[in-house]
Structures are given as C-alpha cells and as structure tokens.
Design a protein around this motif. Structure first.
Motif, short mmCIF file in Angstrom:
data_model
loop_
_atom_site.label_atom_id
_atom_site.label_comp_id
_atom_site.label_asym_id
_atom_site.label_seq_id
_atom_site.Cartn_x
_atom_site.Cartn_y
_atom_site.Cartn_z
N GLU A 131 33.33 -15.68 42.14
CA GLU A 131 34.02 -16.78 42.81
C GLU A 131 34.97 -17.55 41.90
O GLU A 131 36.03 -18.00 42.34
CB GLU A 131 32.99 -17.73 43.42
N THR A 135 38.86 -18.09 42.66
CA THR A 135 39.44 -19.44 42.75
C THR A 135 40.68 -19.56 41.87
O THR A 135 41.70 -20.12 42.30
CB THR A 135 38.39 -20.49 42.33
N LYS A 139 44.44 -20.40 43.19
CA LYS A 139 45.18 -21.55 42.66
C LYS A 139 46.53 -21.15 42.10
O LYS A 139 47.45 -21.97 42.05
CB LYS A 139 44.35 -22.26 41.60
N LYS A 169 36.61 -21.51 51.16
CA LYS A 169 37.70 -21.62 50.17
C LYS A 169 38.90 -20.78 50.59
O LYS A 169 40.06 -21.23 50.51
CB LYS A 169 37.20 -21.19 48.79
#
Length: 264
Positions: A131, A135, A139, A169
């Motif tokens: 994860e 992420t 981003k 997310k």
C-alpha cells in the motif's frame, strides 16, 4: 455442436444451476483465473518473476545505494526493461521497497510503463498489497485506470484482495468505479463474485451502479444470493434492483435462491 456450447446451453451438464453458479460450498469464491493473484505477496511475485538484469535485481532487493550506483555509472537506463517489459519500478513496487520506488520516481522514470501483461507498477503494488508504494505512485500521478490484459484495473485487484482502505484510496485518486473487465465485471460485481461483502457495501456507499450486469447478464442480486449476504440482498431490494431480471440462461435471482436452498 461443440462441447463448450453444449455446456453453456446445459446439455449433459451435471450442474443444478447454469455453469454451477450456486452449486459450490456456501460463500465460496469463484476462480478469477490467470493473472488474478488474490493474496499475491511480493515473495510469490519474486519467486515467479526472478529478475535477471542487475538494476532489477537491486530494485527487487531494496538496495537503493546499488540502484543509484548502477544508474550513475550508466550501466542501465532508469526505464530499462526485461524480457517481460518490466522496469525497476515494477520490481520495487511489487516487493514493497519504498525508498527505491521514491528514488526511481525522483529520477524521472516513466511511472505508467506497462509490462507484457499490460500491468503498471501501480497494478503490481496493489496486487501484492504494498500500500505504501501504491500511495507514492498515486501521489506522483500514476494512472489508476489503466487495464491489464484481463481488463482489470488496480481497483479490481484491491477489491479481490478485500482491501477496503486501498479501494477507498484509489477512488480518492479518481479510479473508475464502473470500469469493466473483459468479462464485464465492475468492481462492485467483482466484490460480490469474490464474496468480499464488506467491499461491496463500501462500493454501494461510494455510488457504484447496482444494476450492472456481467457477460452472462447476471446482476448483483444474483451474486448476493450466491454469497448468501442477507444485508446486501436487503440493501439491493431497498434500492430498487429488478427482482424479475433474467440472466442469459433465463434464470432469476429467486430461482438461484431456491436452488441454493435445495443444496443445503
């Protein structure tokens, strides 16, 4: 008539429901097929896809200093590919090496390169449940809607892993909640197919289309019956799903429910 056509039409089939839809153990997950790893940890990825190139070996081992040295000496390009078109970023993200992934991105690697299976580094990170790497990629602008060879997006893989935080997310980074696989599975339908009821509930709350159909025209109510989720069935009925809808075999959710009860 071919054997496959006979099976589709039910000739000589032993299943009580079309293609054995409700004939398995209670709440059983269907086989998602090749390329769908489920609990695909990085060790499994590494064992199956052992890197051959020096840069890729260093990236998969998390040796950021080695990666820096190889690139500084010009021994490889940051986007060098192996025989399966995988880059160092693919290996770093699949194996959960955040520092390596961060360095490669800072070195202007192409973040959305696809390998031979049309998988991006983001797809590999989500598949392998890394994860933090996923992420970082998001981003830095990774495209969450690229589909692999089976038509799965990163969101589909997060759903199959039952990973609610990753699903949330990805949706926050504009993942398409209605993206369809080659078998016409939206993430919502896939959650029910894989008996990830908590994810299905999340996707409903996030606005998923409850009226989506798979390639056999089976709807969410049929899949909710299959995984025997009374809560999802009640929620779908409250939201007006069509009870009398017939799939490609002429079966309704009520018929599947009756068949399911008869095997208990």
């Amino acid at each position: 008539m071919s054997f496959s056509m006979k099976r589709l039409l039910g000739f000589g089939a032993k299943e009580r429901t079309p293609l054995g839809f409700c004939d398995g153990p209670r709440g059983a997950s269907l086989d998602v097929g090749p390329g769908m790893p489920g609990s695909h940890h990085w060790r499994h990825f590494y064992a199956r896809h052992r890197p051959q190139e020096k840069l890729h070996r260093a990236a998969s081992a998390g040796k950021v200093e080695k990666v820096v040295s190889i690139l500084d000496r010009g021994e490889a390009h940051v986007d060098s590919r192996d025989k399966k078109n995988r880059t160092a970023l693919h290996f770093a993200c699949a194996c959960g090496h955040v520092k390596v992934a961060t360095f490669l991105i800072a070195s202007d690697c192409e973040i959305d390169i696809c390998d031979s299976d049309n998988s991006t580094a983001l797809i590999k990170a989500v598949q392998c449940q890394e994860e933090e790497c996923a992420t970082i990629l998001l981003k830095h602008g990774a495209d969450s809607n690229i589909k692999d060879g089976s038509g799965f997006t990163a969101l589909h893989y997060a759903v199959c892993n039952g990973n609610s935080p990753m699903v949330t997310k990805l949706l926050a980074y504009n993942a398409d909640i209605e993206a369809k696989t080659k078998d016409c599975f939206t993430p919502f339908l896939l959650a029910l197919r894989e008996s990830k009821v908590h994810v299905a509930d999340l996707l409903i709350r996030k606005g998923a289309n409850i009226h989506a159909l798979d390639e056999f025209r089976r709807n969410a109510l049929m899949y909710a019956v299959r995984c025997e989720s009374k809560d999802i069935i009640a929620l779908l009925l409250q939201r007006g799903i069509e009870i009398s809808h017939q799939d490609g075999f002429g079966w309704t959710a009520l018929q599947y429910a009756a068949a399911s009860r008869s095997r208990m």
